[in-house]
Design a protein around this motif. Structure first.
Motif, PDB file in Angstrom:
ATOM      1  N   ILE A 118      39.202  59.037  17.285  1.00 14.67           N
ATOM      2  CA  ILE A 118      38.568  58.724  18.578  1.00 14.67           C
ATOM      3  C   ILE A 118      39.289  57.552  19.249  1.00 14.67           C
ATOM      4  CG2 ILE A 118      36.460  57.789  19.630  1.00 14.67           C
ATOM      5  CD1 ILE A 118      34.896  59.575  17.600  1.00 14.67           C
ATOM      6  N   ASN A 122      41.352  57.744  22.793  1.00 14.49           N
ATOM      7  CA  ASN A 122      40.961  56.908  23.922  1.00 14.49           C
ATOM      8  C   ASN A 122      42.083  55.960  24.356  1.00 14.49           C
ATOM      9  OD1 ASN A 122      39.445  54.048  24.681  1.00 14.49           O
ATOM     10  ND2 ASN A 122      38.625  55.848  25.727  1.00 14.49           N
ATOM     11  N   LYS A 123      42.653  55.232  23.405  1.00 14.21           N
ATOM     12  CA  LYS A 123      43.604  54.172  23.757  1.00 14.21           C
ATOM     13  C   LYS A 123      45.038  54.654  23.920  1.00 14.21           C
ATOM     14  CE  LYS A 123      40.479  51.028  23.774  1.00 14.21           C
ATOM     15  NZ  LYS A 123      39.984  50.516  25.035  1.00 14.21           N
ATOM     16  N   ASN A 126      44.745  58.171  26.378  1.00 17.54           N
ATOM     17  CA  ASN A 126      44.042  57.842  27.630  1.00 17.54           C
ATOM     18  C   ASN A 126      42.950  58.848  28.001  1.00 17.54           C
ATOM     19  OD1 ASN A 126      45.526  55.456  28.117  1.00 17.54           O
ATOM     20  ND2 ASN A 126      47.215  56.694  28.905  1.00 17.54           N
ATOM     21  N   LEU A 127      42.283  59.388  26.992  1.00 15.17           N
ATOM     22  CA  LEU A 127      41.167  60.284  27.267  1.00 15.17           C
ATOM     23  C   LEU A 127      39.900  59.460  27.415  1.00 15.17           C
ATOM     24  CD1 LEU A 127      41.845  63.126  24.659  1.00 15.17           C
ATOM     25  CD2 LEU A 127      42.441  63.101  27.075  1.00 15.17           C
ATOM     26  N   ASP A 128      39.043  59.867  28.361  1.00 13.55           N
ATOM     27  CA  ASP A 128      37.789  59.127  28.506  1.00 13.55           C
ATOM     28  C   ASP A 128      36.755  59.661  27.508  1.00 13.55           C
ATOM     29  OD1 ASP A 128      36.587  61.427  29.604  1.00 13.55           O
ATOM     30  OD2 ASP A 128      36.951  60.777  31.658  1.00 13.55           O
ATOM     31  N   ILE A 129      35.611  59.021  27.465  1.00 12.94           N
ATOM     32  CA  ILE A 129      34.572  59.347  26.483  1.00 12.94           C
ATOM     33  C   ILE A 129      34.111  60.797  26.617  1.00 12.94           C
ATOM     34  CG2 ILE A 129      32.181  58.805  25.847  1.00 12.94           C
ATOM     35  CD1 ILE A 129      32.979  55.833  26.337  1.00 12.94           C
ATOM     36  N   ILE A 132      36.776  63.179  25.193  1.00 12.67           N
ATOM     37  CA  ILE A 132      36.800  63.115  23.727  1.00 12.67           C
ATOM     38  C   ILE A 132      35.596  63.858  23.150  1.00 12.67           C
ATOM     39  CG2 ILE A 132      36.693  61.579  21.721  1.00 12.67           C
ATOM     40  CD1 ILE A 132      38.100  59.440  23.498  1.00 12.67           C
ATOM     41  N   LYS A 140      28.384  62.174  23.815  1.00 16.54           N
ATOM     42  CA  LYS A 140      29.059  61.023  24.429  1.00 16.54           C
ATOM     43  C   LYS A 140      28.645  59.732  23.740  1.00 16.54           C
ATOM     44  CE  LYS A 140      28.406  62.842  28.826  1.00 16.54           C
ATOM     45  NZ  LYS A 140      28.144  62.648  30.243  1.00 16.54           N
ATOM     46  N   VAL A 143      30.578  59.223  20.553  1.00 18.07           N
ATOM     47  CA  VAL A 143      31.945  58.782  20.850  1.00 18.07           C
ATOM     48  C   VAL A 143      31.942  57.296  21.226  1.00 18.07           C
ATOM     49  CG1 VAL A 143      33.910  59.057  22.410  1.00 18.07           C
ATOM     50  CG2 VAL A 143      32.750  61.082  21.497  1.00 18.07           C
ATOM     51  N   LYS A 144      30.996  56.904  22.087  1.00 16.42           N
ATOM     52  CA  LYS A 144      30.890  55.483  22.471  1.00 16.42           C
ATOM     53  C   LYS A 144      30.673  54.613  21.241  1.00 16.42           C
ATOM     54  CE  LYS A 144      28.796  56.045  27.036  1.00 16.42           C
ATOM     55  NZ  LYS A 144      27.578  55.838  27.814  1.00 16.42           N
ATOM     56  N   LEU A 147      33.849  54.492  19.057  1.00 17.15           N
ATOM     57  CA  LEU A 147      34.888  53.702  19.721  1.00 17.15           C
ATOM     58  C   LEU A 147      34.577  52.215  19.618  1.00 17.15           C
ATOM     59  CD1 LEU A 147      37.502  53.870  21.315  1.00 17.15           C
ATOM     60  CD2 LEU A 147      36.154  54.146  23.392  1.00 17.15           C
TER      61      LEU A 147
END
Length: 178
Positions: A118, A122-123, A126-129, A132, A140, A143-144, A147
């Motif tokens: 994850i 993300n980093k 560059n995929l957003d939550i 992902i 979501k 994932v949050k 992360l």
């Protein structure tokens, strides 16, 4: 760097490198010790007023400036010293970069596989939550949470690295992978 513990951490991480750098340029043990001590004393005295983005760069520049100050007192030509400083920085920058990347890889390897995946998505990708969550078939919120936990774990494990370096290391890794 408002507290003594943070200052002591910075001191213990950098004094030896600064002394070696100073000694390489001055060839004088006593002068090198005094210059490094003066730099750290000044850092402590001005800790509330300084806005430092890179402590290591700040300290090396401060040592260089103190050496210049000493040489001016003795009316030496500082041109050669300035060239030596730039050469030293250029020669040692790749080592520092490689060292930081190695530390980042070690830190990433300590993350649980899903958390690592994850974080990388993300980093580095560059995929957003939401992206992902869709890709991994997770909520979501999961994932949050993962992360956030990954970043917290990296910061905790990086106790000998400055926590602000984590985003820089991730960006550097992204640059190298791309």
């Amino acid at each position: 760097m408002s507290n003594l513990a943070k200052f002591e951490e910075i001191y213990s991480q950098h004094w030896e490198k600064l002394y070696a750098f100073c000694f390489k340029l001055t060839h004088d043990e006593y002068l090198s010790e005094n210059i490094v001590q003066e730099v750290f004393t000044d850092l402590w005295e001005r800790r509330g007023m300084l806005q430092i983005s890179s402590i290591e760069s700040f300290l090396f520049r401060a040592v260089k400036n103190q050496i210049f100050k000493e040489y001016r007192k003795k009316s030496f030509d500082v041109t050669i010293l300035d060239e030596q400083f730039e050469d030293y920085i250029q020669e040692n920058e790749p080592t520092l970069e490689a060292e930081l990347i190695d530390k980042l890889y070690l830190l990433l390897d300590e993350l649980p596989p899903k958390r690592k995946e994850i974080l990388i998505m993300n980093k580095l990708e560059n995929l957003d939550i939401e992206q992902i969550a869709e890709r991994l078939n997770l909520s979501k919120q999961t994932v949050k949470n993962q992360l956030s936990a990954a970043l917290q774990q990296l910061k905790f494990k990086a106790n000998n690295l400055h926590a602000c370096l984590i985003p820089l290391l991730l960006a550097l890794l992204h640059f190298i992978i791309s």
